[in-house]
Structure formats: structure tokens, C-alpha cells
Design a protein around this motif. Structure first.
Motif, PDB file in Angstrom:
ATOM      1  N   SER A   1       0.815  -1.208   0.000  1.00 26.43           N
ATOM      2  CA  SER A   1       0.000   0.000   0.000  1.00 26.43           C
ATOM      3  C   SER A   1       0.853   1.266   0.000  1.00 26.43           C
ATOM      4  N   PRO A   2       0.232   2.386  -0.301  1.00 24.41           N
ATOM      5  CA  PRO A   2       0.943   3.663  -0.234  1.00 24.41           C
ATOM      6  C   PRO A   2       1.462   3.976   1.176  1.00 24.41           C
ATOM      7  N   ALA A   3       0.838   3.397   2.206  1.00 24.31           N
ATOM      8  CA  ALA A   3       1.286   3.637   3.581  1.00 24.31           C
ATOM      9  C   ALA A   3       2.707   3.150   3.806  1.00 24.31           C
ATOM     10  N   ALA A   4       3.166   2.227   2.983  1.00 26.44           N
ATOM     11  CA  ALA A   4       4.524   1.692   3.116  1.00 26.44           C
ATOM     12  C   ALA A   4       5.442   2.221   2.017  1.00 26.44           C
ATOM     13  N   SER A   5       5.117   3.373   1.469  1.00 33.39           N
ATOM     14  CA  SER A   5       5.873   3.885   0.330  1.00 33.39           C
ATOM     15  C   SER A   5       7.338   4.178   0.641  1.00 33.39           C
ATOM     16  N   PHE A   6       7.672   4.388   1.904  1.00 27.61           N
ATOM     17  CA  PHE A   6       9.053   4.691   2.264  1.00 27.61           C
ATOM     18  C   PHE A   6       9.783   3.462   2.816  1.00 27.61           C
ATOM     19  N   VAL A   7       9.125   2.314   2.791  1.00 27.32           N
ATOM     20  CA  VAL A   7       9.715   1.055   3.263  1.00 27.32           C
ATOM     21  C   VAL A   7      10.338   0.349   2.069  1.00 27.32           C
ATOM     22  N   ASN A   8      11.612  -0.005   2.195  1.00 27.24           N
ATOM     23  CA  ASN A   8      12.237  -0.791   1.125  1.00 27.24           C
ATOM     24  C   ASN A   8      13.416  -1.574   1.678  1.00 27.24           C
ATOM     25  N   GLY A   9      13.734  -2.656   1.014  1.00 28.80           N
ATOM     26  CA  GLY A   9      14.914  -3.438   1.350  1.00 28.80           C
ATOM     27  C   GLY A   9      14.887  -4.117   2.702  1.00 28.80           C
ATOM     28  N   VAL A  10      13.718  -4.463   3.185  1.00 29.07           N
ATOM     29  CA  VAL A  10      13.651  -5.131   4.488  1.00 29.07           C
ATOM     30  C   VAL A  10      13.110  -6.547   4.323  1.00 29.07           C
ATOM     31  N   MET A  11      13.560  -7.409   5.194  1.00 30.17           N
ATOM     32  CA  MET A  11      12.968  -8.734   5.317  1.00 30.17           C
ATOM     33  C   MET A  11      12.173  -8.702   6.620  1.00 30.17           C
ATOM     34  N   LEU A  12      10.870  -8.662   6.510  1.00 31.39           N
ATOM     35  CA  LEU A  12       9.998  -8.478   7.661  1.00 31.39           C
ATOM     36  C   LEU A  12       9.570  -9.827   8.223  1.00 31.39           C
ATOM     37  N   GLN A  13       9.873 -10.036   9.478  1.00 32.50           N
ATOM     38  CA  GLN A  13       9.484 -11.279  10.146  1.00 32.50           C
ATOM     39  C   GLN A  13       8.015 -11.192  10.534  1.00 32.50           C
ATOM     40  N   VAL A  14       7.262 -12.185  10.109  1.00 34.86           N
ATOM     41  CA  VAL A  14       5.845 -12.296  10.451  1.00 34.86           C
ATOM     42  C   VAL A  14       5.718 -13.670  11.104  1.00 34.86           C
ATOM     43  N   ASP A  15       6.232 -13.756  12.340  1.00 36.00           N
ATOM     44  CA  ASP A  15       6.424 -15.077  12.946  1.00 36.00           C
ATOM     45  C   ASP A  15       6.026 -15.176  14.411  1.00 36.00           C
ATOM     46  N   GLY A  16       5.367 -14.170  14.944  1.00 36.21           N
ATOM     47  CA  GLY A  16       4.944 -14.232  16.337  1.00 36.21           C
ATOM     48  C   GLY A  16       6.092 -14.187  17.326  1.00 36.21           C
ATOM     49  N   GLY A  17       7.272 -13.784  16.871  1.00 34.17           N
ATOM     50  CA  GLY A  17       8.421 -13.643  17.765  1.00 34.17           C
ATOM     51  C   GLY A  17       9.383 -14.808  17.790  1.00 34.17           C
ATOM     52  N   ILE A  18       9.255 -15.760  16.852  1.00 36.20           N
ATOM     53  CA  ILE A  18      10.141 -16.932  16.854  1.00 36.20           C
ATOM     54  C   ILE A  18      11.593 -16.522  16.687  1.00 36.20           C
ATOM     55  N   ILE A  19      11.878 -15.667  15.704  1.00 38.56           N
ATOM     56  CA  ILE A  19      13.244 -15.227  15.491  1.00 38.56           C
ATOM     57  C   ILE A  19      13.531 -14.106  16.484  1.00 38.56           C
TER      58      ILE A  19
END
Length: 79
Positions: free
Chosen positions: A57-75
Motif C-alpha cells: 500500500s501507499p502507507a509503506a511507500s518509504f519502506v524498502n529493502g527489508v525482510m519483515l518477520q511475520v512469525d509471532g516472535g520466533i526469530i
């Protein structure tokens, strides 16, 4: 994105395979997996989709080059 345990049809197949080998119940295997997640449960497909929608979405327009963990805190790491 870096997904953790997300309760999908594929995860159900993996759980069925594990229970067939171990003789445990499906509920016991799910509880074991949930015990590895600091949040205490597996994620839902909707939770993963919410992150994907945000990143698209446009809300993340300034976000780039990240690996986002969607894991409930495992890592657990510090960057």
C-alpha cells in the motif's frame, strides 16, 4: 517477508504427517508447535495477508529493502 508458523492447509498436512509418524494426537502436535511461538499460537493467513497488503500500500511507500518477520516472535535477534 519471513513467515513463521501460519496455520494453512499445508501446515495441516505437515501436522498430519508428524502425527502419523509419532502417534501423537493432532491437538498435541498443534500445542507443541504453539509452544515454540513466543506469542503462544500460530499465525493466521489473514494476519500474514494484512502485512502483505500494508507493504503493497501507499502507507509503506518509504519502506524498502527489508525482510519483515511475520512469525509471532520466533526469530529473536537484535539488528
Amino acid at each position: 517477508m519471513l513467515p513463521g508458523w501460519t496455520y494453512t492447509e499445508r501446515v495441516e498436512e505437515l501436522i498430519d504427517g508428524r502425527t502419523a509418524k509419532s502417534g501423537e494426537t493432532k491437538e498435541a502436535e498443534i500445542a507443541r508447535i504453539n509452544g515454540t511461538v513466543p506469542l503462544g499460537r500460530m499465525g493466521t493467513p489473514e494476519e500474514f495477508a494484512n502485512v502483505a497488503v500494508f507493504l503493497s500500500s501507499p502507507a509503506a511507500s518509504f519502506v524498502n529493502g527489508v525482510m519483515l518477520q511475520v512469525d509471532g516472535g520466533i526469530i529473536q535477534s537484535t539488528f
